[in-house]
Design a protein around this motif. Structure first.
Motif, short mmCIF file in Angstrom:
data_model
loop_
_atom_site.label_atom_id
_atom_site.label_comp_id
_atom_site.label_asym_id
_atom_site.label_seq_id
_atom_site.Cartn_x
_atom_site.Cartn_y
_atom_site.Cartn_z
N UNK A 1 -0.20 3.86 -4.94
CA UNK A 1 -0.76 4.83 -4.00
C UNK A 1 0.38 5.51 -3.26
N UNK A 2 0.20 6.77 -2.98
CA UNK A 2 1.23 7.52 -2.27
C UNK A 2 0.72 7.87 -0.88
N UNK A 3 1.03 6.98 0.06
CA UNK A 3 0.59 7.12 1.45
C UNK A 3 1.83 7.14 2.34
N UNK A 4 2.32 8.32 2.67
CA UNK A 4 3.59 8.43 3.42
C UNK A 4 3.61 7.65 4.73
N UNK B 1 1.44 -1.70 1.11
CA UNK B 1 0.13 -1.08 0.92
C UNK B 1 0.15 0.06 -0.10
N UNK B 2 1.30 0.29 -0.72
CA UNK B 2 1.42 1.40 -1.67
C UNK B 2 1.07 1.00 -3.11
N UNK C 1 -3.08 13.33 -9.19
CA UNK C 1 -2.83 13.35 -7.74
C UNK C 1 -1.66 12.47 -7.32
N UNK C 2 -0.67 12.35 -8.19
CA UNK C 2 0.53 11.59 -7.87
C UNK C 2 1.76 12.49 -7.99
N UNK D 1 6.26 4.71 -13.91
CA UNK D 1 7.59 4.15 -14.17
C UNK D 1 8.52 4.39 -12.99
N UNK D 2 8.48 5.59 -12.42
CA UNK D 2 9.33 5.90 -11.27
C UNK D 2 8.94 5.06 -10.05
N UNK D 3 7.65 4.92 -9.84
CA UNK D 3 7.18 4.12 -8.70
C UNK D 3 7.60 2.66 -8.84
#
Length: 256
Positions: free
Chosen positions: A98-101, A107-108, A140-141, A146-148
């Motif tokens: 998840x991408x939550x700045x 939590x990501x 929506x990413x 792989x990068x994450x």
């Protein structure tokens, strides 16, 4: 046209294997039948089927019965077990982030990504062979899986030069096909969810990659399972439906 049809068919299947979705579809269908045909015997039949279906999916004993055969296919392999140390690399297949700045680091990550990445990092501490992370760009990413996952491993202190990315593929078949050039003829310690191991292993073997399964992220349980309905059992049933259908699709794509 064919690709579009296949996409929407796949989305429909993904929608239907969520137990609550099928439950409500059955109830709504029964209601519609009653509105248009008061004497239809299928109204009561569909109501009964809906109740029995959601009860089956929400009971610990039945949900375990569906998922345990997949998760127990391969034994647990702890990080100090020498069996996996003959591998050329540790392979972590993509799951979901998840991408939550504004959120904290922990939590990501979906539970499956958290378990896979953490286990790979622990294994590296035991035997520092390269870690390969795979997975393409989900909807929506901003980052590929792989990068994450590379970012996760860097946060845990794994050296950048020991992490190899394969940022391709939106499903297991695509990911493993993209890994063929990198891993052809090699042996990997495959770190993925226990229920996913069988299907992932078969896909890798089709690409001439030898696999040592390292199952994580177990949902099935042992012990006394005779208890009432719960939400965990619904999640367990959903995963079982997903993997059994995935195995069926894999079988027909290979043999037909």
């Amino acid at each position: 046209m064919t690709d579009s049809l296949f996409f929407w068919l796949k989305e429909l299947v993904h929608f239907l294997i969520v137990p609550f979705n099928t439950f409500w579809i059955l109830l709504v269908t029964a209601l519609i039948l009653k509105l248009f045909n008061h004497k239809s015997k299928w109204t009561s039949r569909l109501n009964i089927i809906a109740v029995l279906f959601i009860l089956w999916c929400s009971l610990p004993v039945t949900s375990n019965w569906m998922l345990a055969p997949l998760e127990n296919r391969y034994p647990v392999v702890k990080e100090d077990n020498p069996i996996w140390k003959r591998a050329d690399a540790i392979l972590v297949l993509g799951c979901r982030h998840y991408e939550q700045p504004d959120g904290v680091f922990a939590d990501q990550w979906h539970a499956c990504s958290l378990a896979r990445n953490l286990q790979a990092a622990i294994m590296y501490r035991e035997h520092n062979i390269p870690i390969i992370v795979s997975g393409g760009l989900l909807a929506n990413r901003q980052l590929t899986e792989a990068e994450a996952n590379r970012y996760f491993l860097l946060k845990l202190g794994i050296p950048a030069e020991k992490i190899v990315m394969s940022p391709s593929g939106l499903n297991t078949q695509q990911e493993t096909a993209a890994l063929r050039e990198l891993l052809y003829g090699k042996t990997v310690a495959l770190v993925t969810s226990a229920s996913h191991q069988l299907r992932a292993k078969r896909h890798l073997e089709l690409q001439s990659v030898r696999v040592i399964p390292i199952p994580v992220d177990f949902l099935s349980e042992n012990g006394d399972l005779w208890a009432g309905p719960d939400l965990k059992s619904l999640a367990r049933s959903h995963r079982a439906f997903y993997e059994w259908l995935g195995l069926a699709q894999q079988y027909f794509s290979v043999h037909l």
